[in-house]
Design a protein around this motif. Structure first.
Motif, PDB file in Angstrom:
ATOM      1  N   VAL A   1       4.202  -1.148   3.723  1.00 26.91           N
ATOM      2  CA  VAL A   1       3.625   0.139   3.356  1.00 26.91           C
ATOM      3  C   VAL A   1       4.724   1.025   2.788  1.00 26.91           C
ATOM      4  N   VAL A   2       4.427   1.700   1.692  1.00 26.96           N
ATOM      5  CA  VAL A   2       5.376   2.608   1.054  1.00 26.96           C
ATOM      6  C   VAL A   2       4.921   4.038   1.309  1.00 26.96           C
ATOM      7  N   ILE A   3       5.871   4.890   1.707  1.00 27.92           N
ATOM      8  CA  ILE A   3       5.599   6.311   1.904  1.00 27.92           C
ATOM      9  C   ILE A   3       6.224   7.051   0.716  1.00 27.92           C
ATOM     10  N   SER A   4       5.443   7.942   0.116  1.00 27.35           N
ATOM     11  CA  SER A   4       5.956   8.654  -1.062  1.00 27.35           C
ATOM     12  C   SER A   4       5.792  10.159  -0.906  1.00 27.35           C
ATOM     13  N   ARG A   5       6.591  10.884  -1.655  1.00 25.91           N
ATOM     14  CA  ARG A   5       6.499  12.343  -1.717  1.00 25.91           C
ATOM     15  C   ARG A   5       6.399  12.707  -3.190  1.00 25.91           C
ATOM     16  N   ALA A   6       5.347  13.418  -3.535  1.00 25.82           N
ATOM     17  CA  ALA A   6       5.109  13.829  -4.928  1.00 25.82           C
ATOM     18  C   ALA A   6       5.089  12.617  -5.855  1.00 25.82           C
ATOM     19  N   GLY A   7       4.533  11.514  -5.367  1.00 28.42           N
ATOM     20  CA  GLY A   7       4.404  10.316  -6.189  1.00 28.42           C
ATOM     21  C   GLY A   7       5.653   9.446  -6.269  1.00 28.42           C
ATOM     22  N   GLU A   8       6.769   9.889  -5.669  1.00 27.79           N
ATOM     23  CA  GLU A   8       8.012   9.121  -5.695  1.00 27.79           C
ATOM     24  C   GLU A   8       8.197   8.405  -4.361  1.00 27.79           C
ATOM     25  N   PRO A   9       8.312   7.082  -4.364  1.00 23.41           N
ATOM     26  CA  PRO A   9       8.532   6.350  -3.110  1.00 23.41           C
ATOM     27  C   PRO A   9       9.826   6.805  -2.440  1.00 23.41           C
ATOM     28  N   ILE A  10       9.736   7.070  -1.119  1.00 26.22           N
ATOM     29  CA  ILE A  10      10.932   7.481  -0.382  1.00 26.22           C
ATOM     30  C   ILE A  10      11.244   6.560   0.792  1.00 26.22           C
TER      31      ILE A  10
ATOM     32  N   ARG B   1       0.855  -1.186   0.000  1.00 31.06           N
ATOM     33  CA  ARG B   1       0.000   0.000   0.000  1.00 31.06           C
ATOM     34  C   ARG B   1       0.890   1.234   0.000  1.00 31.06           C
ATOM     35  N   GLN B   2       0.422   2.283  -0.625  1.00 29.57           N
ATOM     36  CA  GLN B   2       1.230   3.491  -0.731  1.00 29.57           C
ATOM     37  C   GLN B   2       0.478   4.683  -0.143  1.00 29.57           C
ATOM     38  N   TYR B   3       1.168   5.482   0.656  1.00 28.03           N
ATOM     39  CA  TYR B   3       0.628   6.698   1.260  1.00 28.03           C
ATOM     40  C   TYR B   3       1.580   7.837   0.966  1.00 28.03           C
ATOM     41  N   ASP B   4       1.022   9.031   0.732  1.00 27.54           N
ATOM     42  CA  ASP B   4       1.923  10.183   0.635  1.00 27.54           C
ATOM     43  C   ASP B   4       2.255  10.632   2.061  1.00 27.54           C
ATOM     44  N   VAL B   5       3.208  11.525   2.189  1.00 30.98           N
ATOM     45  CA  VAL B   5       3.701  11.925   3.505  1.00 30.98           C
ATOM     46  C   VAL B   5       2.576  12.465   4.386  1.00 30.98           C
ATOM     47  N   HIS B   6       1.713  13.312   3.830  1.00 32.36           N
ATOM     48  CA  HIS B   6       0.609  13.870   4.617  1.00 32.36           C
ATOM     49  C   HIS B   6      -0.328  12.768   5.120  1.00 32.36           C
ATOM     50  N   GLU B   7      -0.700  11.835   4.243  1.00 31.69           N
ATOM     51  CA  GLU B   7      -1.568  10.722   4.654  1.00 31.69           C
ATOM     52  C   GLU B   7      -0.889   9.875   5.718  1.00 31.69           C
ATOM     53  N   ALA B   8       0.413   9.652   5.566  1.00 31.75           N
ATOM     54  CA  ALA B   8       1.150   8.836   6.533  1.00 31.75           C
ATOM     55  C   ALA B   8       1.121   9.481   7.915  1.00 31.75           C
TER      56      ALA B   8
ATOM     57  N   THR C   1      -1.195  11.551   9.036  1.00 25.10           N
ATOM     58  CA  THR C   1      -2.578  11.530   9.501  1.00 25.10           C
ATOM     59  C   THR C   1      -3.019  10.135   9.952  1.00 25.10           C
ATOM     60  N   HIS C   2      -2.556   9.108   9.256  1.00 27.48           N
ATOM     61  CA  HIS C   2      -3.023   7.743   9.508  1.00 27.48           C
ATOM     62  C   HIS C   2      -1.913   6.825  10.032  1.00 27.48           C
ATOM     63  N   PHE C   3      -0.993   7.398  10.807  1.00 27.03           N
ATOM     64  CA  PHE C   3       0.168   6.629  11.270  1.00 27.03           C
ATOM     65  C   PHE C   3      -0.239   5.379  12.060  1.00 27.03           C
ATOM     66  N   SER C   4      -1.213   5.502  12.966  1.00 25.73           N
ATOM     67  CA  SER C   4      -1.652   4.343  13.757  1.00 25.73           C
ATOM     68  C   SER C   4      -2.203   3.243  12.862  1.00 25.73           C
ATOM     69  N   ARG C   5      -2.986   3.614  11.863  1.00 21.87           N
ATOM     70  CA  ARG C   5      -3.549   2.632  10.927  1.00 21.87           C
ATOM     71  C   ARG C   5      -2.426   1.932  10.157  1.00 21.87           C
ATOM     72  N   ILE C   6      -1.441   2.717   9.744  1.00 24.52           N
ATOM     73  CA  ILE C   6      -0.303   2.138   9.011  1.00 24.52           C
ATOM     74  C   ILE C   6       0.420   1.121   9.887  1.00 24.52           C
ATOM     75  N   LEU C   7       0.641   1.462  11.152  1.00 27.19           N
ATOM     76  CA  LEU C   7       1.314   0.513  12.053  1.00 27.19           C
ATOM     77  C   LEU C   7       0.497  -0.764  12.241  1.00 27.19           C
ATOM     78  N   GLN C   8      -0.820  -0.636  12.311  1.00 26.01           N
ATOM     79  CA  GLN C   8      -1.668  -1.828  12.420  1.00 26.01           C
ATOM     80  C   GLN C   8      -1.519  -2.709  11.181  1.00 26.01           C
ATOM     81  N   GLN C   9      -1.459  -2.098  10.016  1.00 28.03           N
ATOM     82  CA  GLN C   9      -1.287  -2.867   8.785  1.00 28.03           C
ATOM     83  C   GLN C   9       0.061  -3.588   8.784  1.00 28.03           C
ATOM     84  N   VAL C  10       1.098  -2.893   9.218  1.00 28.79           N
ATOM     85  CA  VAL C  10       2.435  -3.487   9.258  1.00 28.79           C
ATOM     86  C   VAL C  10       2.473  -4.635  10.263  1.00 28.79           C
TER      87      VAL C  10
END
Length: 88
Positions: free
Chosen positions: A29-38, A5-12, A14-23
């Motif tokens: 989970v991939v975090i991206s900035r301006a569409g580029e995975p970082i 799953r991919q989230y941009d930095v702002h979504e990450a 906002t939804h950090f707890s949800r991301i940790l539950q998924q992990v």
């Protein structure tokens, strides 16, 4: 394996707890900035993929004396009755 799953930095943020539950459930989970995975967030311990009970049948052997304790260890834990000592 499914795509991460991919989230941009702002979504990450906002939804950090949800991301940790998924992990925690084994997802990546991939975090991206301006569409580029970082960054990629992955579980520390891979989840065991157990497909069926008994998959180790015939591969593990338990020794006949598995439950027998060496005398010194049995004495240390009081696991052997001592002579002339009443038991309840």
């Amino acid at each position: 394996m499914a795509a991460a799953r991919q989230y941009d930095v702002h979504e990450a943020r906002t939804h950090f707890s949800r991301i940790l539950q998924q992990v925690e459930t084994g997802e990546e989970v991939v975090i991206s900035r301006a569409g580029e995975p970082i960054a990629k967030v992955v579980p520390l311990r891979p989840r065991a993929d157990r497909s069926d009970y008994g998959v180790l049948r015939g591969r593990i052997r338990i020794a006949e004396n598995f439950d027998d304790l060496p005398d010194d260890i049995a004495d240390a834990f009081g696991a052997r009755p001592r002579p002339n000592c009443p038991t309840d």
